[in-house]
Design an enzyme around this catalytic site. Structure first.
Site, PDB file in Angstrom:
ATOM      1  CD1 TRP A   1     -35.259 -46.834   8.642  1.00 34.46           C
ATOM      2  CD2 TRP A   1     -34.077 -46.730   6.754  1.00 34.46           C
ATOM      3  NE1 TRP A   1     -36.102 -46.394   7.647  1.00 34.46           N
ATOM      4  CE2 TRP A   1     -35.398 -46.319   6.474  1.00 34.46           C
ATOM      5  CE3 TRP A   1     -33.144 -46.756   5.713  1.00 34.46           C
ATOM      6  CZ2 TRP A   1     -35.811 -45.930   5.194  1.00 34.46           C
ATOM      7  CZ3 TRP A   1     -33.557 -46.371   4.438  1.00 34.46           C
ATOM      8  CH2 TRP A   1     -34.878 -45.968   4.204  1.00 34.46           C
TER       9      TRP A   1
ATOM     10  CG  ASP B   1     -30.240 -43.449  11.656  1.00 35.34           C
ATOM     11  OD1 ASP B   1     -30.780 -42.352  11.897  1.00 35.34           O
ATOM     12  OD2 ASP B   1     -30.455 -44.109  10.616  1.00 35.34           O
TER      13      ASP B   1
ATOM     14  CE  LYS C   1     -36.816 -40.774   8.804  1.00 36.85           C
ATOM     15  NZ  LYS C   1     -37.906 -41.143   7.898  1.00 36.85           N
TER      16      LYS C   1
END
Length: 360
Positions: free
Chosen positions: A101, A171, A195
């Site tokens: 990511w 993030d 999540k």
């Protein structure tokens, strides 16, 4: 009704209490005669929902008044572009690459300016966090960027990088609200909700107010300009209303559990159950350097692809779902977010022990 233990990396397990309460309100939200799914985002009931959600999040995290909370759409991946669009005034940014990511965010940033890699763990398949105590931070960098918890590879920054005065952008999608955090150490913190907070479709950005300006890159879409969203209190257009409603319920659930300190203790205990078994096992092994292990995402392997596949299949039959690892790592991965009960981790460890005895 038979509920499985869901170890999915995201969308992921939610607290049963939250799901039950949402189910009870599905047809008639608190006497409104309608579901939140049907409700105008300009209505008084939804106004209270989003305001209460922000207030509870601020209380949980300890967010100061000079930080804005934005409930956005497009997932964390859309922020890969929004971050440079809103912050890259010098057209320079430094990235620490510790997983897929962060790598995608870096690739996106290169479209808008000079994005530089100042540290990486790609040399060992992202199985560790590089030393970030004395980085070669670019003097003209607009920010330093990390993905704080790496969902795929199971690593976590337990110490934030020394950014040498530059704003830190993080993030935090897969570790959001799993432990206490000092938000003042960040310029921007954002994460997808699917999540550890709520259903897919919501991204929450916490941004220091001085970073929300009209001084954005030329061509920045109106919707991706943080000031557009901040000025409208996340209601510039129709927001992901039902997702925000569920997030709000999760925030209240977290408060009822004792807040982030209590969740951190619970998460440490759950992770220790699994990591202690892995460290003692003769069949299974973890794939991450011990010092950098995540409390949320635990990848592990047997070393035999066929045996890994058999484990995943047999675990599924036993009610332990979504344990297959990401294709880039292989093996298995157990995501044990806030809402995963201790009993779920205990069931997983017991099954792993039984499987090991059967294949020893």
């Amino acid at each position: 009704m038979a509920r499985v233990y869901n170890f999915s990396a995201g969308p992921a397990v939610l607290p049963e209490e939250v799901l039950a309460e949402a189910a009870s309100e599905m047809l008639d939200y608190r006497g409104s005669g309608m579901s939140v799914m049907e409700m105008s985002h300009r209505s008084k009931p939804f106004g209270e929902i989003i305001e209460n959600a922000e207030a509870d999040l601020r209380e949980l995290v300890g967010i100061p008044e000079n930080y804005r909370v934005l409930f956005l759409q497009g997932g964390a991946s859309q922020q890969f572009a929004a971050v440079p669009m809103n912050l890259m005034r010098n057209r320079v940014a430094d990235y620490i690459i510790t997983g897929a990511w962060a790598k995608k965010a870096f690739k996106e940033a290169k479209i808008y300016g000079d994005a530089r890699v100042i540290a990486s763990s790609e040399d060992e398949t992202f199985s560790y966090i590089p030393d970030c105590s004395d980085l070669d931070v670019s003097p003209d960098a607009d920010y330093v960027y990390i993905c704080e918890n790496n969902t795929i590879y199971g690593t976590k920054f337990h110490t934030l990088p020394n950014t040498k005065g530059k704003d830190l952008v993080a993030d935090v999608s897969s570790c959001f609200l799993s432990e206490p955090v000092d938000i003042t150490k960040y310029g921007v913190m954002y994460g997808g909700a699917q999540k550890n907070i709520g259903p897919a479709g919501v991204v929450i950005s916490i941004i220091r107010e001085d970073l929300i300006t009209d001084d954005v890159l030329e061509g920045t879409p109106t919707m991706l300009k943080w000031k557009t969203q901040a000025d409208a209190n996340s209601l510039y257009n129709t927001p992901p209303a039902y997702g925000i409603y569920i997030c709000g319920k999760v925030f209240k659930w977290l408060k009822d559990q004792g807040g982030l300190e209590a969740m951190q203790k619970r998460n440490q205990e759950k992770a220790a159950l699994l990591y202690d078994f892995l460290d003692a096992s003769k069949l299974f092994r973890g794939t991450v350097r011990k010092a950098d292990r995540s409390l949320m995402n635990v990848p592990f392997v047997t070393g035999d692809a066929d045996l890994d596949a058999a484990f995943v299949a047999e675990a599924k039959a036993a009610g332990l779902e979504n344990l297959k690892g990401h294709r880039s790592v292989g093996g298995m991965r157990a995501s044990i977010y806030n809402a995963m009960p201790r009993a779920g981790v205990e069931a997983l460890v017991a099954f792993m022990d039984k499987f090991e005895q059967a294949h020893s």
